[in-house]
Structures are given as structure tokens and as C-alpha cells.
Design a protein around this motif. Structure first.
Motif, PDB file in Angstrom:
ATOM      1  N   LEU A  26     -10.626 -18.292 -30.414  1.00  0.00           N
ATOM      2  CA  LEU A  26     -11.918 -18.018 -29.792  1.00  0.00           C
ATOM      3  C   LEU A  26     -12.919 -17.573 -30.846  1.00  0.00           C
ATOM      4  O   LEU A  26     -14.115 -17.778 -30.710  1.00  0.00           O
ATOM      5  N   GLY A  27     -12.413 -16.959 -31.914  1.00  0.00           N
ATOM      6  CA  GLY A  27     -13.277 -16.485 -32.990  1.00  0.00           C
ATOM      7  C   GLY A  27     -14.086 -17.616 -33.600  1.00  0.00           C
ATOM      8  O   GLY A  27     -15.243 -17.425 -33.977  1.00  0.00           O
ATOM      9  N   SER A  79      -7.912 -13.388 -38.670  1.00  0.00           N
ATOM     10  CA  SER A  79      -6.829 -12.533 -38.163  1.00  0.00           C
ATOM     11  C   SER A  79      -6.420 -11.475 -39.188  1.00  0.00           C
ATOM     12  O   SER A  79      -5.254 -11.135 -39.313  1.00  0.00           O
ATOM     13  N   TYR A  91      -9.470 -10.321 -25.511  1.00  0.00           N
ATOM     14  CA  TYR A  91      -9.331 -11.729 -25.896  1.00  0.00           C
ATOM     15  C   TYR A  91      -8.847 -12.547 -24.700  1.00  0.00           C
ATOM     16  O   TYR A  91      -9.311 -13.648 -24.425  1.00  0.00           O
ATOM     17  N   PHE A 104     -12.203 -11.031 -38.186  1.00  0.00           N
ATOM     18  CA  PHE A 104     -11.732 -11.467 -36.868  1.00  0.00           C
ATOM     19  C   PHE A 104     -11.212 -12.898 -36.927  1.00  0.00           C
ATOM     20  O   PHE A 104     -10.110 -13.198 -36.487  1.00  0.00           O
ATOM     21  N   SER A 141      -2.969 -18.721 -35.577  1.00  0.00           N
ATOM     22  CA  SER A 141      -3.473 -17.372 -35.355  1.00  0.00           C
ATOM     23  C   SER A 141      -4.952 -17.292 -35.729  1.00  0.00           C
ATOM     24  O   SER A 141      -5.769 -16.738 -35.004  1.00  0.00           O
ATOM     25  N   ALA A 142      -5.288 -17.864 -36.868  1.00  0.00           N
ATOM     26  CA  ALA A 142      -6.663 -17.772 -37.353  1.00  0.00           C
ATOM     27  C   ALA A 142      -7.638 -18.545 -36.460  1.00  0.00           C
ATOM     28  O   ALA A 142      -8.651 -18.008 -36.006  1.00  0.00           O
TER      29      ALA A 142
HETATM   30  N1  PHE Z   1      -8.354 -15.093 -35.459  1.00  0.00           N
HETATM   31  C1  PHE Z   1      -8.418 -15.147 -34.040  1.00  0.00           C
HETATM   32  C2  PHE Z   1      -9.647 -15.953 -33.647  1.00  0.00           C
HETATM   33  O1  PHE Z   1     -10.430 -16.327 -34.445  1.00  0.00           O
HETATM   34  C3  PHE Z   1      -8.447 -13.781 -33.403  1.00  0.00           C
HETATM   35  C4  PHE Z   1      -7.440 -12.831 -33.943  1.00  0.00           C
HETATM   36  C5  PHE Z   1      -7.868 -11.659 -34.554  1.00  0.00           C
HETATM   37  C6  PHE Z   1      -6.080 -13.134 -33.892  1.00  0.00           C
HETATM   38  C7  PHE Z   1      -6.964 -10.799 -35.118  1.00  0.00           C
HETATM   39  C8  PHE Z   1      -5.165 -12.271 -34.454  1.00  0.00           C
HETATM   40  C9  PHE Z   1      -5.604 -11.113 -35.074  1.00  0.00           C
HETATM   41  O2  PHE Z   1      -9.854 -16.217 -32.492  1.00  0.00           O
END
Ligand code: PHE
Length: 459
Positions: A36-37, A237, A115, A234, A32-33
Motif C-alpha cells: 500500500l505504501g 519496510s 494497514y 515505510f 514486504s516492501a
Molecule cells: N513496505 C510496506 C508498504 O509499502 C509497508 C510495511 C512497512 C511493511 C513496514 C512492513 C514493515 O506498503
């Protein structure tokens, strides 16, 4: 007799799943973490904010705010065994605190809608590399612009990505999420290793490294601080209940402080490494590090085109980016789906298909923001950037701030510590955790949000 899960929680007749082994949760939460972030958003935000100085502030934000909020969300989820709305409701019944959970569910919905647009670009680049499109000297900027301006192509890929998340989430926590992350995360790490080896053996560009590594603090403003906090939320997550929801499938014997440390450590490592891959290349190609969201899609193909077997490495890279996006996308959808299952009694696949469909529709404005709706602009941002700004700069930090206030002052930091201690026996940073959660996190976020938003509007 009431139907109880493995932690003795009344499930109202339905059985709640748990990760079937220790790695299941770690893979799911890092999946999750890391997304794309890290690979798409971090380098361009750092680029827009002057590089190295931003990197330092970002690391500080991760340690001081990200890590405690991560522990806090995991304990909330495991204690209550609920989605974000249900978690707040359970610990503070008949109060408006459930609204914090509701804000999280809405945020998850909105984030996934844009996203998926960027994830769709990435999927289409997997195919471009596969058919050998990247050739030296071609106009990569033109190629990207043509792509984002073709409505049917971008809508189609956006749809494909949403469909993939629906399929995985419909299959359940263990048979869907866990099964896929256990397969995809190792593939992601292997691809990344291949790319790092390739990256460091390329003829580097010193200017890029210097930009990335020698800080210039004169560029730092309130907005930079807000960007660093937003990026921290972000990328980890946090602030909308994704980690809380995944934590609700945790068993009591797992070690929350260690798991949180592992997720934060791996995520940060990957963001920093992505910067090392991108900045030297940007400068080597004579491109502008401030070019924003397009950085990954214009710069990197240009780099791949210059090297032997470039399309193969390009294929690996965009596959990696798409996998990283997929393992994050499913956690966004899971928040909304878990809410409908727990609170509204919906059946899982019905929830996944309905919400996935709505998110697809909500993503139509940002996906067409470069063609049909290119006239839109809000504070000089296009639709996708506006969705991103609203969620990352406002909803996530606000969600994190309220969650920390709730845990620190309503539920009680002691309760959170007790929950965190369950699989551990001992929680080393207990008193610093309590202090930071109660005072530092809320005050720092509030101060930075006020100053940063003020500055954005007064420009
Ligand atoms: N953490 C994910 C990323 O870095 C984006 C995300 C944000 C997923 C919030 C879940 C909740 O791309």
C-alpha cells in the motif's frame, strides 16, 4: 549436544527455518516492501507535498538512507538468526539496546492494525469491480464515503484481511510465507504490466504529468523532508525489523548487497510507476491531487469507469493492490510472531492467532474512525492518519536512527560489512557504506525529525 542450525547457531532445541532457495528471500523481501505504501500512500503523500520536488527528495532519501539501512538490517538478522529483540540482545547482552527491537515489534503491531483497514477497503473494491459497480458518471466520492461509513462492512473486511495474514504466517516461513510470495509476486508483476500498458495508451492529461515531473522547490519545508524520510522507511519496510526478521532466515551464501539493491530498486520503480498511473488520471478527471488518503479509492474507479472493460481493469487493479498489501501484511505479523517464538517459546500458530486477534481489536478505532469515532481529531488527523503519523513519522525513522547508531558504533560497521561480505567475496561500496551508516544516516534523520516534528506542532 546443542541443536544447531545451518549457520551453527544454538537454537535452544528448536529448529529455525531458512528460505529454501535464493528467490525465496528476494520475493519475500520485495513482497514486504511493495505494498500500500507504493500504490496508495506514495501518490497521495507526493500530491500533498507538491509532486515533482517531493519525488526528487524521496529518491535521495531512498538512496542515502534507505539502502544502507536495508543492508544493515539484513546483516543484523543473518548474523543473529533472531527476531529484532533477540538480535539486539544477542549482540549487546545486558544493555538496554533490546528496547530498539521492542520498539520495532510494537511498531509492526500498530502498523498492521491500520494497514489492514486500508487493505480491507481494497478487498471490498475487488468485489465491487467484480460485480460491475463502476459506471461512468457515478458519484465515486459518495460511493467511497458510504463504504467507509458502514461499520459492519469495514470491520468485516478488516477481519478478512487479518485472517488471511494469520493463515499464511501459521503455515511457517517456507510453507507459508515463501510458498505464497512465490505465487503472488509474479501475479502482481503481470497485473502491473497489464495496467501500465492500459495506462499509457489512455488519453493522457498533460497537467498531471507536469505536476509529477516539474519540480517546484518553493513548496519544500522541514515537514516535506520528514514526509520523504517517513515514506522511504515505510515503503522499504525499514526501521522496525521486518527486513531484519526476514534476513534472519537467510543462508550465508546469499549476497546481501545485491539483494538489498534489488529490493530497493524494484520498490522504487513501482512507486514511481504508480505515480504515472495516478497523476495524469487525477488531472484528467478534474480532481484534486491533494485529496489525501482517498485518492486511490475515488480517482481510479472514476478512471476505470470511463474506459472500455473498465470493471475488468478495476478488478485487476484492486486485486493487485490487495495482493501487494497481503505480502506486506504478513511481514508485519511475522515480526511479532518471530519475537514470541524466539524469546517466549510460543508455538507459531498460537502466536499468529493471538497476535492477529489483538491486532484486529487494535484496528477497531481506525476502522470505525469515519463512522462511530468520526469525532476524533488529533492535529487535524482522523484515527487512521494518527496511527500512520505516529508510526511512519516517529517510530520508523527513530528505529532506523537507533539501528544505524547501534550497528555503526556499538556492534561495529566492520562486523556488518563482514557479514554482508559472506556470500559475496567483495562488497564494492564498503567504505561509503561505513561512512554513511556511522555519520550521515543518524545525523540526517535526527536533524529532519527534530525540524519536521517541531514544525508539525507549531502549526
Ligand atoms: N513496505 C510496506 C508498504 O509499502 C509497508 C510495511 C512497512 C511493511 C513496514 C512492513 C514493515 O506498503
Amino acid at each position: 549436544m546443542a541443536d544447531l542450525d545451518n549457520n551453527g547457531t544454538d537454537l535452544g532445541g528448536r529448529e529455525r527455518e531458512s528460505w529454501s532457495n535464493k528467490l525465496g528471500f528476494i520475493f519475500a523481501a520485495t513482497g514486504s516492501a511493495i505494498g500500500l505504501g507504493n500504490i496508495w500512500r506514495f501518490p497521495y503523500v507526493a500530491g500533498e507535498n507538491g509532486g515533482a520536488a517531493f519525488l526528487l527528495i524521496y529518491i535521495l532519501a531512498i538512496l542515502l538512507i534507505g539502502l544502507p539501512v536495508m543492508v544493515c538490517e539484513m546483516t543484523l538478522g543473518r548474523r543473529t538468526q533472531r527476531n529484532p529483540v533477540g538480535a539486539f540482545r544477542r549482540l549487546a547482552p545486558n544493555t538496554p539496546w533490546w528496547l530498539v527491537g521492542a520498539l520495532g515489534v510494537i511498531t509492526g503491531f500498530v502498523i498492521l492494525s491500520f494497514y489492514s483497514v486500508v487493505a480491507g477497503w481494497s478487498l471490498s473494491y475487488v468485489v465491487k469491480a467484480m460485480v460491475g459497480t463502476f459506471t461512468a458518471g457515478m458519484d465515486f466520492e459518495g460511493m467511497f464515503i458510504t463504504h467507509v461509513q458502514s461499520p459492519s462492512e469495514v470491520v468485516g473486511w478488516h477481519g478478512v484481511f487479518i485472517l488471511l495474514t494469520i493463515l499464511i504466517i501459521s503455515a511457517g516461513v517456507v510453507k507459508g510465507i515463501q510458498k505464497w510470495v512465490e505465487f503472488l509476486m509474479p501475479v502482481l508483476f503481470i497485473l502491473l504490466l497489464v495496467l501500465i500498458v492500459r495506462g499509457v495508451t489512455l488519453e493522457g492529461a498533460g497537467a498531471g504529468l507536469e505536476f509529477y515531473l516539474s519540480p517546484d522547490f518553493s513548496e519544500i519545508t522541514a515537514q516535506t523532508l520528514l514526509d520523504a524520510i517517513s515514506q522511504a522507511f515505510f515503503t522499504l519496510s525499514l526501521g522496525m525489523g521486518a527486513i531484519l526478521t526476514y534476513g534472519s532466515y537467510l543462508r550465508k551464501r546469499e549476497n546481501i548487497p545485491v539483494d538489498a539493491g534489488a529490493v530497493v530498486g524494484l520498490d522504487t520503480l513501482i512507486a514511481i510507476v504508480a505515480g504515472f498511473a495516478i497523476f495524469p488520471a487525477v488531472f484528467a478527471m478534474g480532481l484534486d491531487p491533494q485529496s489525501g488518503p482517498n485518492l486511490t479509492f475515488i480517482t481510479l474507479p472514476a478512471v476505470f469507469a470511463e474506459m472500455p472493460l473498465g470493471n475488468l481493469f478495476g478488478f485487476f487493479f484492486f486485486l493487485l493492490l490487495s495482493i501487494a498489501a497481503l505480502t506486506s501484511g504478513i511481514s508485519l505479523l511475522e515480526v511479532v510472531v518471530a519475537y514470541l517464538i524466539d524469546e517466549r517459546g510460543w508455538e507459531r500458530s498460537k502466536a499468529a492467532i493471538t497476535i492477529g486477534g489483538l491486532i484486529f481489536l487494535f484496528g477497531i478505532p481506525p476502522v470505525l474512525g469515519y463512522s462511530t469515532f468520526s469525532g476524533f481529531s488529533f492535529m487535524e488527523m482522523d484515527i487512521l492518519d494518527t496511527y500512520d503519523w505516529l508510526t511512519s513519522s516517529i517510530f520508523l525513522p527513530l528505529g532506523g536512527l537507533l539501528t544505524a547508531l547501534f550497528v555503526g558504533h556499538v556492534w561495529g560497521a566492520r562486523q556488518s560489512v563482514e557479514e554482508a561480505r559472506k556470500g559475496v567475496g567483495r562488497f564494492y561500496f564498503e567504505s561509503s557504506y561505513i561512512f554513511v551508516l556511522k555519520w550521515v544516516v543518524p545525523l540526517v534523520i535526527a536533524a529532519i525529525m527534530i525540524a519536521g516534528i517541531w514544525q508539525s506542532f507549531s502549526q
